[in-house]
Scaffold this motif. Structure first.
Motif, PDB file in Angstrom:
ATOM      1  N   VAL A  55      -9.117  -4.017  -3.613  1.00  7.50           N
ATOM      2  CA  VAL A  55      -8.765  -3.078  -2.812  1.00  7.50           C
ATOM      3  C   VAL A  55     -10.723  -3.506  -2.812  1.00  7.50           C
ATOM      4  O   VAL A  55     -11.492  -2.724  -1.355  1.00  7.50           O
ATOM      5  N   ALA A  90      -3.302   0.440  -4.507  1.00  7.15           N
ATOM      6  CA  ALA A  90      -2.391  -1.178  -3.417  1.00  7.15           C
ATOM      7  C   ALA A  90      -1.909  -1.895  -4.155  1.00  7.15           C
ATOM      8  O   ALA A  90      -2.501  -2.202  -6.208  1.00  7.15           O
ATOM      9  N   TYR A 100     -11.840  -5.650   0.772  1.00  7.80           N
ATOM     10  CA  TYR A 100     -11.263  -5.310   1.650  1.00  7.80           C
ATOM     11  C   TYR A 100     -12.519  -4.280   1.958  1.00  7.80           C
ATOM     12  O   TYR A 100     -12.833  -3.333   1.197  1.00  7.80           O
ATOM     13  N   ALA A 133      -5.218  -2.059   4.876  1.00  8.61           N
ATOM     14  CA  ALA A 133      -6.579  -2.374   4.158  1.00  8.61           C
ATOM     15  C   ALA A 133      -6.532  -4.221   4.819  1.00  8.61           C
ATOM     16  O   ALA A 133      -5.423  -4.694   5.450  1.00  8.61           O
ATOM     17  N   LEU A 135       0.840  -1.357  -0.171  1.00 10.32           N
ATOM     18  CA  LEU A 135      -0.799   0.418  -0.455  1.00 10.32           C
ATOM     19  C   LEU A 135       0.726   1.172   0.436  1.00 10.32           C
ATOM     20  O   LEU A 135       1.594   1.082   0.803  1.00 10.32           O
ATOM     21  N   MET A 155     -11.048  -0.639   3.181  1.00  7.69           N
ATOM     22  CA  MET A 155      -9.811  -0.278   3.340  1.00  7.69           C
ATOM     23  C   MET A 155     -10.159   1.559   4.292  1.00  7.69           C
ATOM     24  O   MET A 155     -10.973   1.636   4.142  1.00  7.69           O
ATOM     25  N   ARG A 199     -12.974   5.260  -3.512  1.00  6.61           N
ATOM     26  CA  ARG A 199     -12.563   4.221  -3.742  1.00  6.61           C
ATOM     27  C   ARG A 199     -12.462   3.801  -5.894  1.00  6.61           C
ATOM     28  O   ARG A 199     -13.804   3.753  -6.275  1.00  6.61           O
TER      29      ARG A 199
END
Length: 113
Positions: free
Chosen positions: A29, A24, A32, A93, A4, A34, A67
């Motif tokens: 991502v 990442a 996860y 994450a 990351l 984040m 994101r």
């Protein structure tokens, strides 16, 4: 290998804006939870924003988290910065309920005139 990498920190004048990026690799991502944390000098590391794998967001204060699945990145934004926003900002994450958790190296944000 999971990495990351945060970017976008630096010196910002009071009242200015912040936009941090976290790139990442080794993970997806969108799979996860984040998060963005920050740690001011002499203080503990605190969670300030997160986004789950399903897109649910939790934010403290006037931060915005977003994101980009296509770029495999997350972002943190805030306007009207104050000296109290001075801290090292970390990307995180994790998969909740598991041992899978990763941290970036952090990026320094200093709000000062």
């Amino acid at each position: 290998q999971v990495q990351l990498v945060e970017s976008g920190g630096g010196l910002v004048q009071p009242g200015g804006s912040l936009r941090l990026s976290c790139a990442a690799s080794g993970i997806v991502v969108s799979a996860y939870t984040m998060g963005w944390y920050r740690q001011a000098p002499g203080k503990q590391r605190d969670l300030i924003a997160s986004i789950t794998n399903t897109g649910g967001k939790s934010v403290k204060g006037r931060f915005t988290i977003s994101r980009d699945n296509a770029k495999n990145m997350i972002y943190l934004e805030k306007n009207s910065l104050e000296p109290e926003d001075t801290a090292v900002y970390y990307c995180n994450a994790k998969i909740l309920g598991t041992e899978y958790e990763y941290w970036g190296q952090g990026t320094q944000v200093t709000v000062s005139s």
